[in-house]
Design a protein around this motif. Structure first.
Motif, PDB file in Angstrom:
ATOM      1  N   GLN A 206     -21.377 -10.080 -68.481  1.00 37.32           N
ATOM      2  CA  GLN A 206     -20.785  -9.303 -67.672  1.00 37.32           C
ATOM      3  C   GLN A 206     -21.178  -7.691 -68.134  1.00 37.32           C
ATOM      4  O   GLN A 206     -21.040  -7.036 -67.337  1.00 37.32           O
ATOM      5  CB  GLN A 206     -19.324  -9.843 -67.896  1.00 37.32           C
ATOM      6  CG  GLN A 206     -19.157 -11.056 -67.186  1.00 37.32           C
ATOM      7  CD  GLN A 206     -19.328 -11.074 -65.587  1.00 37.32           C
ATOM      8  OE1 GLN A 206     -19.549 -10.144 -65.180  1.00 37.32           O
ATOM      9  NE2 GLN A 206     -19.387 -12.503 -65.275  1.00 37.32           N
TER      10      GLN A 206
ATOM     11  N   LEU B  27     -28.413   1.350 -61.700  1.00 41.66           N
ATOM     12  CA  LEU B  27     -28.703   1.448 -60.411  1.00 41.66           C
ATOM     13  C   LEU B  27     -27.894   2.476 -59.405  1.00 41.66           C
ATOM     14  O   LEU B  27     -28.608   3.272 -58.626  1.00 41.66           O
ATOM     15  CB  LEU B  27     -28.577  -0.093 -59.932  1.00 41.66           C
ATOM     16  CG  LEU B  27     -29.054  -0.164 -58.233  1.00 41.66           C
ATOM     17  CD1 LEU B  27     -30.570   0.089 -58.163  1.00 41.66           C
ATOM     18  CD2 LEU B  27     -28.929  -1.605 -58.093  1.00 41.66           C
ATOM     19  N   ALA B  28     -26.636   2.367 -59.516  1.00 41.96           N
ATOM     20  CA  ALA B  28     -26.016   3.631 -58.776  1.00 41.96           C
ATOM     21  C   ALA B  28     -26.251   4.918 -58.996  1.00 41.96           C
ATOM     22  O   ALA B  28     -26.569   5.741 -58.067  1.00 41.96           O
ATOM     23  CB  ALA B  28     -24.520   3.435 -58.978  1.00 41.96           C
TER      24      ALA B  28
ATOM     25  N   LEU C 290     -24.580  -6.809 -67.004  1.00 39.52           N
ATOM     26  CA  LEU C 290     -24.433  -6.781 -65.593  1.00 39.52           C
ATOM     27  C   LEU C 290     -23.947  -5.521 -64.880  1.00 39.52           C
ATOM     28  O   LEU C 290     -24.445  -4.750 -64.236  1.00 39.52           O
ATOM     29  CB  LEU C 290     -23.871  -8.119 -64.964  1.00 39.52           C
ATOM     30  CG  LEU C 290     -24.075  -8.203 -63.312  1.00 39.52           C
ATOM     31  CD1 LEU C 290     -25.515  -8.293 -63.063  1.00 39.52           C
ATOM     32  CD2 LEU C 290     -23.284  -9.400 -62.901  1.00 39.52           C
ATOM     33  N   GLN C 291     -22.619  -5.035 -65.805  1.00 36.16           N
ATOM     34  CA  GLN C 291     -22.093  -3.934 -65.345  1.00 36.16           C
ATOM     35  C   GLN C 291     -22.913  -2.712 -65.542  1.00 36.16           C
ATOM     36  O   GLN C 291     -22.985  -1.895 -64.740  1.00 36.16           O
ATOM     37  CB  GLN C 291     -20.738  -3.725 -65.974  1.00 36.16           C
ATOM     38  CG  GLN C 291     -19.943  -2.584 -65.609  1.00 36.16           C
ATOM     39  CD  GLN C 291     -19.740  -2.497 -64.026  1.00 36.16           C
ATOM     40  OE1 GLN C 291     -19.141  -3.544 -63.483  1.00 36.16           O
ATOM     41  NE2 GLN C 291     -19.848  -1.277 -63.507  1.00 36.16           N
TER      42      GLN C 291
ATOM     43  N   HIS D  76     -25.690  -2.403 -62.784  1.00 37.35           N
ATOM     44  CA  HIS D  76     -25.046  -1.877 -61.667  1.00 37.35           C
ATOM     45  C   HIS D  76     -24.729  -0.336 -61.817  1.00 37.35           C
ATOM     46  O   HIS D  76     -25.059   0.439 -60.860  1.00 37.35           O
ATOM     47  CB  HIS D  76     -23.648  -2.520 -61.307  1.00 37.35           C
ATOM     48  CG  HIS D  76     -23.897  -3.977 -60.940  1.00 37.35           C
ATOM     49  ND1 HIS D  76     -22.961  -4.855 -60.764  1.00 37.35           N
ATOM     50  CD2 HIS D  76     -24.960  -4.679 -60.337  1.00 37.35           C
ATOM     51  CE1 HIS D  76     -23.463  -5.977 -60.352  1.00 37.35           C
ATOM     52  NE2 HIS D  76     -24.959  -5.971 -60.032  1.00 37.35           N
ATOM     53  N   THR D  77     -24.405   0.183 -62.946  1.00 35.99           N
ATOM     54  CA  THR D  77     -23.913   1.651 -63.058  1.00 35.99           C
ATOM     55  C   THR D  77     -25.303   2.405 -62.704  1.00 35.99           C
ATOM     56  O   THR D  77     -25.370   3.437 -62.577  1.00 35.99           O
ATOM     57  CB  THR D  77     -23.327   1.800 -64.482  1.00 35.99           C
ATOM     58  OG1 THR D  77     -21.918   1.105 -64.527  1.00 35.99           O
ATOM     59  CG2 THR D  77     -22.970   3.448 -64.760  1.00 35.99           C
TER      60      THR D  77
END
Length: 272
Positions: free
Chosen positions: A245, A255-256, A248-249, A252-253
Motif C-alpha cells: 500500500q 504519477l500525479a 502504491l501510494q 500514485h503521488t
C-alpha cells in the motif's frame, strides 16, 4: 549491453576469483609463540593454525553463504571499478540486488546482479537444496512499484543476472569450501516450478548442476516464467500488504506530480 553480453563479461571475470579465506583469526592464544616468521601465505597459515590463532569458518549453510557472498561481491566491485566508466553500487545483506552495475561499458541502464550460494549434494550432481531466485510476493510480483529494500522497480533493470557459487563442504579444514564453481545465468533460465522454502514465499531454482550450468530450467521462455510465478498463490502477510500500500501510494503521488508538470504552481513553495 544485452543480458548475454554482460553474462559473458561476468563469466570471464569470475574465472579470476579465488576463495582465499583460510579461517577466522583469533588474536589471543595461549599456544602461540612469538615472533612468527613466514615465507609464504601457506606457511603463515600453518603457523597461525598451530598457534591456535586460526578458527574454522562456520559450516552452517546460511552463515557460510554470507562469508562467500561478501568475498565474491568484494571481488566484483573491484573489477567493475577497474573498468573505465564502470559504475557499481553495493546492496545490503537484506536488499536486492547484491550489486547494481551500470555505466557506458555495460551499455547503459542498470543491471541487477545477485550472488547465490549452494552446497553440493552428496551425489555431486545436484545442489543440496534449491537456490532462491526471488521473493515472490513483493518486488517480483509488483515489478513497476518501488519496493522497500530495492533501489528501483524490478522492471527498471535492463537485466537480472545471478552468480551461483556451488561448493563442496569440507568440515575437516578451517576454510570449509572445496571445489568452488561459479555459474552465471539469467534467473528465468534456471527457474523451477517449485518454491525454495515451504515456509517462505521464495521462487526456487532447479537443483541439477548440469541444468544450472547450461540454463536448462523448467521454462522455455521468460514470458512463461513470469506468467507462472506472478500468478502463483503466494501468502500475503499484513506487513507485506502495508509495504504494498505504501509503494502504491508513492507511485500514485509520483504519477500525479508528473502529470501536473514542473510549471504547476502547486509545486512552488508559497504559491497556490
Amino acid at each position: 549491453m544485452t543480458a548475454g553480453t554482460l553474462m559473458t563479461w561476468l563469466a570471464d571475470t569470475v574465472h579470476g576469483y579465488r576463495f582465499d579465506l583460510g579461517g577466522v583469526f583469533r588474536r589471543v592464544s595461549e599456544a602461540s609463540a612469538w615472533p612468527v616468521v613466514a615465507n609464504s601465505p601457506e606457511e603463515l597459515e600453518q603457523h597461525l593454525a598451530l598457534g591456535g590463532h586460526l578458527l574454522p569458518l562456520p559450516k552452517e549453510p546460511a552463515a557460510l553463504a554470507n562469508v562467500l557472498e561478501v568475498s565474491i561481491v568484494d571481488f566484483l566491485v573491484a573489477q567493475v571499478e577497474r573498468t573505465p566508466g564502470g559504475v557499481v553500487a553495493r546492496g545490503t545483506e537484506r536488499s536486492y540486488p547484491d550489486l547494481e552495475i551500470s555505466g557506458p561499458p555495460f551499455g547503459g541502464g542498470f543491471h541487477a546482479v545477485d550472488v547465490k550460494c549452494a552446497r553440493r549434494a552428496a551425489n555431486g550432481r545436484s545442489t543440496q537444496s534449491r537456490i532462491t531466485l526471488y521473493t515472490g510476493n513483493t518486488y517480483f510480483r509488483h515489478p513497476d512499484l518501488h519496493w522497500p529494500g530495492v533501489p528501483r522497480p524490478f522492471n527498471e533493470y535492463a537485466s537480472h543476472l545471478d552468480i551461483i557459487a556451488v561448493y563442496t563442504l569440507n568440515d575437516r579444514l578451517p576454510h570449509r569450501v572445496d571445489n568452488l564453481e561459479l555459474i552465471v545465468q539469467e534467473p528465468w533460465r534456471i527457474a523451477s516450478r517449485s518454491r525454495s522454502s515451504m515456509t517462505r514465499e521464495y521462487i526456487g531454482a532447479v537443483t541439477d548442476l548440469d541444468a544450472l550450468r547450461h540454463g536448462r530450467g523448467e521454462f522455455d521462455t521468460p514470458e512463461a516464467f513470469y506468467r507462472y510465478w506472478r500468478a502463483f498463490h503466494f501468502k500475503i502477510s499484513e506487513q507485506v500488504q502495508r509495504q504494498y500500500q505504501k509503494a502504491l501510494q508513492e507511485a500514485h503521488t509520483e504519477l500525479a506530480r508528473y502529470r501536473r508538470g514542473p510549471a504547476d504552481s502547486s509545486d512552488v513553495p508559497g504559491v497556490g
